[in-house]
Scaffold this motif. Structure first.
Motif, PDB file in Angstrom:
ATOM      1  N   GLU A 118       0.832  -1.202   0.000  1.00 31.77           N
ATOM      2  CA  GLU A 118       0.000   0.000   0.000  1.00 31.77           C
ATOM      3  C   GLU A 118       0.870   1.257   0.000  1.00 31.77           C
ATOM      4  O   GLU A 118       0.598   2.214  -0.733  1.00 31.77           O
ATOM      5  N   LEU A 119       1.930   1.242   0.783  1.00 31.68           N
ATOM      6  CA  LEU A 119       2.859   2.370   0.822  1.00 31.68           C
ATOM      7  C   LEU A 119       3.546   2.558  -0.523  1.00 31.68           C
ATOM      8  O   LEU A 119       3.701   3.689  -1.001  1.00 31.68           O
ATOM      9  N   ASP A 120       3.956   1.456  -1.158  1.00 31.31           N
ATOM     10  CA  ASP A 120       4.574   1.548  -2.481  1.00 31.31           C
ATOM     11  C   ASP A 120       3.606   2.140  -3.503  1.00 31.31           C
ATOM     12  O   ASP A 120       3.998   2.957  -4.341  1.00 31.31           O
ATOM     13  N   THR A 121       2.337   1.746  -3.436  1.00 31.22           N
ATOM     14  CA  THR A 121       1.325   2.281  -4.347  1.00 31.22           C
ATOM     15  C   THR A 121       1.139   3.774  -4.126  1.00 31.22           C
ATOM     16  O   THR A 121       1.072   4.550  -5.086  1.00 31.22           O
ATOM     17  N   ILE A 127       4.586  10.160  -6.929  1.00 28.14           N
ATOM     18  CA  ILE A 127       5.554  10.444  -8.001  1.00 28.14           C
ATOM     19  C   ILE A 127       4.824  10.810  -9.282  1.00 28.14           C
ATOM     20  O   ILE A 127       5.185  11.765  -9.973  1.00 28.14           O
ATOM     21  N   ARG A 128       3.764  10.069  -9.591  1.00 25.98           N
ATOM     22  CA  ARG A 128       2.982  10.339 -10.802  1.00 25.98           C
ATOM     23  C   ARG A 128       2.330  11.717 -10.714  1.00 25.98           C
ATOM     24  O   ARG A 128       2.378  12.494 -11.657  1.00 25.98           O
ATOM     25  N   ASN A 134       4.456  19.034 -12.188  1.00 22.40           N
ATOM     26  CA  ASN A 134       5.617  19.780 -12.670  1.00 22.40           C
ATOM     27  C   ASN A 134       5.473  20.157 -14.136  1.00 22.40           C
ATOM     28  O   ASN A 134       6.133  21.075 -14.605  1.00 22.40           O
ATOM     29  N   GLU A 135       4.634  19.484 -14.896  1.00 28.00           N
ATOM     30  CA  GLU A 135       4.402  19.821 -16.291  1.00 28.00           C
ATOM     31  C   GLU A 135       3.505  21.037 -16.432  1.00 28.00           C
ATOM     32  O   GLU A 135       3.474  21.672 -17.472  1.00 28.00           O
ATOM     33  N   MET A 136       2.776  21.417 -15.400  1.00 33.05           N
ATOM     34  CA  MET A 136       1.916  22.591 -15.425  1.00 33.05           C
ATOM     35  C   MET A 136       2.780  23.837 -15.332  1.00 33.05           C
ATOM     36  O   MET A 136       3.922  23.772 -14.892  1.00 33.05           O
ATOM     37  N   PRO A 137       2.207  24.974 -15.683  1.00 34.10           N
ATOM     38  CA  PRO A 137       2.959  26.230 -15.510  1.00 34.10           C
ATOM     39  C   PRO A 137       3.317  26.416 -14.039  1.00 34.10           C
ATOM     40  O   PRO A 137       2.605  25.949 -13.165  1.00 34.10           O
ATOM     41  N   PRO A 138       4.440  27.081 -13.743  1.00 34.39           N
ATOM     42  CA  PRO A 138       4.912  27.182 -12.371  1.00 34.39           C
ATOM     43  C   PRO A 138       3.904  27.817 -11.410  1.00 34.39           C
ATOM     44  O   PRO A 138       3.830  27.462 -10.268  1.00 34.39           O
ATOM     45  N   THR A 139       3.116  28.800 -11.864  1.00 34.72           N
ATOM     46  CA  THR A 139       2.148  29.449 -10.987  1.00 34.72           C
ATOM     47  C   THR A 139       0.763  29.185 -11.543  1.00 34.72           C
ATOM     48  O   THR A 139       0.432  29.633 -12.626  1.00 34.72           O
ATOM     49  N   THR A 140      -0.027  28.452 -10.772  1.00 39.02           N
ATOM     50  CA  THR A 140      -1.370  28.111 -11.194  1.00 39.02           C
ATOM     51  C   THR A 140      -2.332  28.653 -10.150  1.00 39.02           C
ATOM     52  O   THR A 140      -2.132  28.448  -8.964  1.00 39.02           O
TER      53      THR A 140
END
Length: 172
Positions: A118-121, A127-128, A134-140
């Motif tokens: 469960e912890l690994d999931t 991470i996902r 991180n792919e979004m613009p820096p300020t949302t």
């Protein structure tokens, strides 16, 4: 006055006799085995008279002679731990005659493995989500405030202080 003194003396004798006999109570092992508890009794330090069930369980599973041999073979500073382990194993063996404490250990190991999965999931999800975030613009903008992930600052664009939420650069 004489009567008070004699009743006080009688009370003192009763207390004295009670205290001397309380120190002579047989340990749980000797009481169970119906023998006189000697001052050098092997069982006395580990099976006090207040805990008769402890010796009863250990005796039922291991036998008094085996417990006596084990106590004498273990180093004196480890004897209490050894007796506590025997008592725990005996209680577990009486509850579960087939597996004893191994059954409890097995259940706990399965629980640890389940929690580890469960912890690994959850870590994989974090991470996902972090990669997607991180792919979004820096300020949302989220509602009234937004968070600059690179600087770690909150900004309040609609505040009367201007774009950055205050004179200190927007950090709280």
């Amino acid at each position: 006055m004489q009567m008070i003194l004699s009743s006080c003396r009688e009370r003192e004798r009763e207390i004295e006799m009670a205290s001397s006999s309380s120190s002579n109570f047989p340990c749980a092992a000797c009481k169970f085995l119906r023998r006189k508890c000697m001052p050098d009794c092997t069982f006395a330090p580990y099976f006090p008279p207040e805990e008769p069930h402890k010796f009863f369980n250990v005796h039922k599973v291991f036998g008094a002679s085996n417990v006596s041999k084990l106590i004498n073979e273990v180093a004196p500073h480890q004897r209490q731990d050894a007796v506590n382990s025997l008592a725990y194993e005996a209680e577990a063996r009486l509850k579960d005659p087939v597996y004893g404490c191994v059954g409890a250990i097995s259940v706990l190991q399965r629980q640890v493995m389940r929690l580890q999965r469960e912890l690994d999931t959850i870590r994989a999800d974090l991470i996902r989500y972090a990669a997607a975030y991180n792919e979004m613009p820096p300020t949302t903008t989220v509602g009234r405030s937004s968070f600059d992930h690179n600087a770690g600052n909150f900004y309040y664009p609609n505040e009367p202080y201007g774009d950055n939420g205050g004179s200190d650069g927007g950090s709280l």
